[in-house]
Design a protein around this motif. Structure first.
Motif, PDB file in Angstrom:
ATOM      1  N   ALA A 256      59.130  23.675  18.339  1.00  0.00           N
ATOM      2  CA  ALA A 256      58.406  24.935  18.157  1.00  0.00           C
ATOM      3  C   ALA A 256      56.979  24.690  17.679  1.00  0.00           C
ATOM      4  N   ILE A 257      56.799  23.709  16.806  1.00  0.00           N
ATOM      5  CA  ILE A 257      55.451  23.388  16.315  1.00  0.00           C
ATOM      6  C   ILE A 257      54.580  22.870  17.451  1.00  0.00           C
ATOM      7  N   VAL A 258      55.156  22.012  18.297  1.00  0.00           N
ATOM      8  CA  VAL A 258      54.405  21.501  19.446  1.00  0.00           C
ATOM      9  C   VAL A 258      53.979  22.648  20.355  1.00  0.00           C
ATOM     10  N   ILE A 259      54.898  23.576  20.600  1.00  0.00           N
ATOM     11  CA  ILE A 259      54.569  24.737  21.442  1.00  0.00           C
ATOM     12  C   ILE A 259      53.445  25.553  20.815  1.00  0.00           C
ATOM     13  N   SER A 260      53.470  25.700  19.497  1.00  0.00           N
ATOM     14  CA  SER A 260      52.442  26.495  18.826  1.00  0.00           C
ATOM     15  C   SER A 260      51.084  25.808  18.822  1.00  0.00           C
ATOM     16  N   ILE A 261      51.071  24.476  18.946  1.00  0.00           N
ATOM     17  CA  ILE A 261      49.815  23.730  18.930  1.00  0.00           C
ATOM     18  C   ILE A 261      49.124  23.779  20.284  1.00  0.00           C
ATOM     19  N   VAL A 262      49.900  23.850  21.359  1.00  0.00           N
ATOM     20  CA  VAL A 262      49.343  23.759  22.710  1.00  0.00           C
ATOM     21  C   VAL A 262      48.237  24.786  22.972  1.00  0.00           C
ATOM     22  N   PRO A 263      48.420  26.094  22.665  1.00  0.00           N
ATOM     23  CA  PRO A 263      47.336  27.059  22.928  1.00  0.00           C
ATOM     24  C   PRO A 263      46.045  26.731  22.178  1.00  0.00           C
ATOM     25  N   SER A 264      46.155  26.211  20.956  1.00  0.00           N
ATOM     26  CA  SER A 264      44.956  25.853  20.195  1.00  0.00           C
ATOM     27  C   SER A 264      44.190  24.737  20.886  1.00  0.00           C
ATOM     28  N   ILE A 265      44.922  23.720  21.353  1.00  0.00           N
ATOM     29  CA  ILE A 265      44.280  22.600  22.037  1.00  0.00           C
ATOM     30  C   ILE A 265      43.643  23.061  23.340  1.00  0.00           C
ATOM     31  N   LEU A 266      44.365  23.863  24.116  1.00  0.00           N
ATOM     32  CA  LEU A 266      43.834  24.350  25.392  1.00  0.00           C
ATOM     33  C   LEU A 266      42.598  25.225  25.175  1.00  0.00           C
ATOM     34  N   GLY A 267      42.633  26.061  24.131  1.00  0.00           N
ATOM     35  CA  GLY A 267      41.485  26.908  23.838  1.00  0.00           C
ATOM     36  C   GLY A 267      40.256  26.106  23.471  1.00  0.00           C
ATOM     37  N   TYR A 268      40.446  25.070  22.671  1.00  0.00           N
ATOM     38  CA  TYR A 268      39.296  24.251  22.291  1.00  0.00           C
ATOM     39  C   TYR A 268      38.772  23.459  23.478  1.00  0.00           C
ATOM     40  N   VAL A 269      39.672  22.907  24.300  1.00  0.00           N
ATOM     41  CA  VAL A 269      39.234  22.156  25.480  1.00  0.00           C
ATOM     42  C   VAL A 269      38.452  23.055  26.431  1.00  0.00           C
ATOM     43  N   ALA A 270      38.896  24.292  26.600  1.00  0.00           N
ATOM     44  CA  ALA A 270      38.251  25.214  27.536  1.00  0.00           C
ATOM     45  C   ALA A 270      36.861  25.632  27.062  1.00  0.00           C
ATOM     46  N   PHE A 271      36.673  25.747  25.744  1.00  0.00           N
ATOM     47  CA  PHE A 271      35.406  26.268  25.223  1.00  0.00           C
ATOM     48  C   PHE A 271      34.664  25.266  24.348  1.00  0.00           C
ATOM     49  N   GLN A 272      34.951  23.977  24.500  1.00  0.00           N
ATOM     50  CA  GLN A 272      34.343  23.005  23.589  1.00  0.00           C
ATOM     51  C   GLN A 272      32.821  22.947  23.739  1.00  0.00           C
ATOM     52  N   GLU A 273      32.306  23.105  24.956  1.00  0.00           N
ATOM     53  CA  GLU A 273      30.855  23.068  25.130  1.00  0.00           C
ATOM     54  C   GLU A 273      30.192  24.245  24.428  1.00  0.00           C
ATOM     55  N   GLN A 274      30.771  25.428  24.581  1.00  0.00           N
ATOM     56  CA  GLN A 274      30.211  26.604  23.916  1.00  0.00           C
ATOM     57  C   GLN A 274      30.327  26.488  22.407  1.00  0.00           C
ATOM     58  N   ILE A 275      31.432  25.907  21.920  1.00  0.00           N
ATOM     59  CA  ILE A 275      31.620  25.770  20.480  1.00  0.00           C
ATOM     60  C   ILE A 275      30.580  24.825  19.891  1.00  0.00           C
ATOM     61  N   ILE A 276      30.388  23.678  20.531  1.00  0.00           N
ATOM     62  CA  ILE A 276      29.409  22.711  20.032  1.00  0.00           C
ATOM     63  C   ILE A 276      28.001  23.288  20.097  1.00  0.00           C
ATOM     64  N   SER A 277      27.688  23.963  21.205  1.00  0.00           N
ATOM     65  CA  SER A 277      26.368  24.573  21.347  1.00  0.00           C
ATOM     66  C   SER A 277      26.162  25.685  20.327  1.00  0.00           C
ATOM     67  N   GLY A 278      27.206  26.484  20.102  1.00  0.00           N
ATOM     68  CA  GLY A 278      27.103  27.576  19.141  1.00  0.00           C
ATOM     69  C   GLY A 278      26.958  27.095  17.711  1.00  0.00           C
ATOM     70  N   MET A 279      27.620  25.986  17.378  1.00  0.00           N
ATOM     71  CA  MET A 279      27.527  25.454  16.019  1.00  0.00           C
ATOM     72  C   MET A 279      26.152  24.862  15.738  1.00  0.00           C
ATOM     73  N   THR A 280      25.465  24.375  16.780  1.00  0.00           N
ATOM     74  CA  THR A 280      24.165  23.734  16.576  1.00  0.00           C
ATOM     75  C   THR A 280      23.009  24.668  16.902  1.00  0.00           C
ATOM     76  N   SER A 281      23.260  25.807  17.514  1.00  0.00           N
ATOM     77  CA  SER A 281      22.176  26.722  17.873  1.00  0.00           C
ATOM     78  C   SER A 281      21.537  27.287  16.621  1.00  0.00           C
ATOM     79  N   GLY A 282      20.238  27.410  16.692  1.00  0.00           N
ATOM     80  CA  GLY A 282      19.503  27.952  15.553  1.00  0.00           C
ATOM     81  C   GLY A 282      19.231  26.933  14.475  1.00  0.00           C
ATOM     82  N   ALA A 283      19.751  25.711  14.623  1.00  0.00           N
ATOM     83  CA  ALA A 283      19.500  24.680  13.617  1.00  0.00           C
ATOM     84  C   ALA A 283      18.064  24.180  13.678  1.00  0.00           C
ATOM     85  N   VAL A 284      17.500  24.169  14.892  1.00  0.00           N
ATOM     86  CA  VAL A 284      16.123  23.720  15.081  1.00  0.00           C
ATOM     87  C   VAL A 284      15.354  24.839  15.747  1.00  0.00           C
TER      88      VAL A 284
END
Length: 286
Positions: A256-284
């Protein structure tokens, strides 16, 4: 024709630093992935193999039935749908409120603006467990105890500080001249917000939405606090019901824990570029 080749020679110090860097990368990769690998291996064992055998041994035969038990016997499918429903609605409301608050703080100049922003972001530093009693009392007084609405409202509220912080950082980097040009062309307040600011802020909004959804998905304390009905349980609450007073179905719980982890991993893989860009935007700026 002569072909020129450029050769790079590393000095002893540079070679040592390169080797040390790769050693650290490999160490942290193993440190991060090892618990997940162990969890997956354990979820494919029988309870006897898990309790009596070596904790690092491979299963004699993969027990895929553990995943079937997690989904059917424990009712994990319904809990997955509850988590998705609550997470999506809470994320949508959170992003709408945070976008409007971030826009007002970023674009309007008024007395106490930075103090107001400090109050918003100070919520990031407050431990959520310290707010259990106030949140419970408020949700109960509103008549939202043991309802989807209570969870959605609560999750939307606890994520506003982080979402406002992320979105405001990106809105500050959008040139104000774009809005001034739109204003001259007759574009009103809501038009500038919806047609100019929101599209240009989509990176920060996606980042905030991803963090908010993962928070809703992985949250356990408040979901257990304000929900008592079995039909409304989210997946994180449901996992603990594999343990009872007399026995624990460890392998099905790990499945059950493995099943619950899968959506989190898939979500991060799908939006990792936007997440990294969003975390660094406005820094410079500039």
């Amino acid at each position: 024709m002569t072909e020129s080749r450029v050769r790079y020679h590393l000095s002893g110090k540079e070679l040592f630093l390169a080797i040390l860097r790769w050693i650290l990368i490999i160490f942290f990769a193993v440190y991060t992935l090892f618990p997940l690998i162990w969890l997956i291996i354990s979820s494919l064992k029988t309870n006897f193999e898990f309790l009596a055998g070596s904790p690092f041994a491979l299963p004699a035969a993969p027990q895929w039935q553990n995943y079937v038990n997690a989904l059917s016997v424990a009712g994990l499918g319904r809990m997955l749908l509850n988590s998705v429903f609550v997470g999506l609605l809470a994320t949508a409301f959170n992003v709408i409120v945070a976008s409007m608050s971030a826009y007002c703080i970023s674009r309007f100049r008024f007395r106490g603006r930075e103090k107001l922003y400090t109050l918003f972001t100070a919520g990031i530093l407050v431990p959520l467990n310290a707010l259990m009693v106030p949140y419970f009392v408020i949700i109960n007084k509103l008549g939202l105890y043991n309802t989807y609405g209570g969870m959605i409202l609560l999750y939307c509220a606890i994520g506003i500080p982080m979402s406002t912080f992320l979105i405001r950082g990106l809105m500050d980097s959008i040139p104000i001249e774009l809005e001034e040009a739109a204003y001259i062309d007759g574009c009103g307040f809501f038009g500038r917000f919806y047609h100019i600011i929101l599209p240009l802020s989509r990176t920060g909004i996606v980042t905030a939405a991803t963090f908010e959804f993962l928070t809703c998905w992985n949250e356990f304390v408040f979901a257990n606090l304000i929900v008592s009905s079995e039909k409304l349980r989210t997946i994180q609450v449901g996992i603990r019901y594999f343990t009872n007073q007399f026995s624990t179905d460890y392998v099905s719980m790990y499945a059950a824990i493995v099943i619950s982890i899968v959506p989190s991993i898939l979500g991060y893989v799908a939006f990792q570029e936007q997440i990294i860009s969003g975390m660094t935007s406005g820094a410079v700026k500039g």
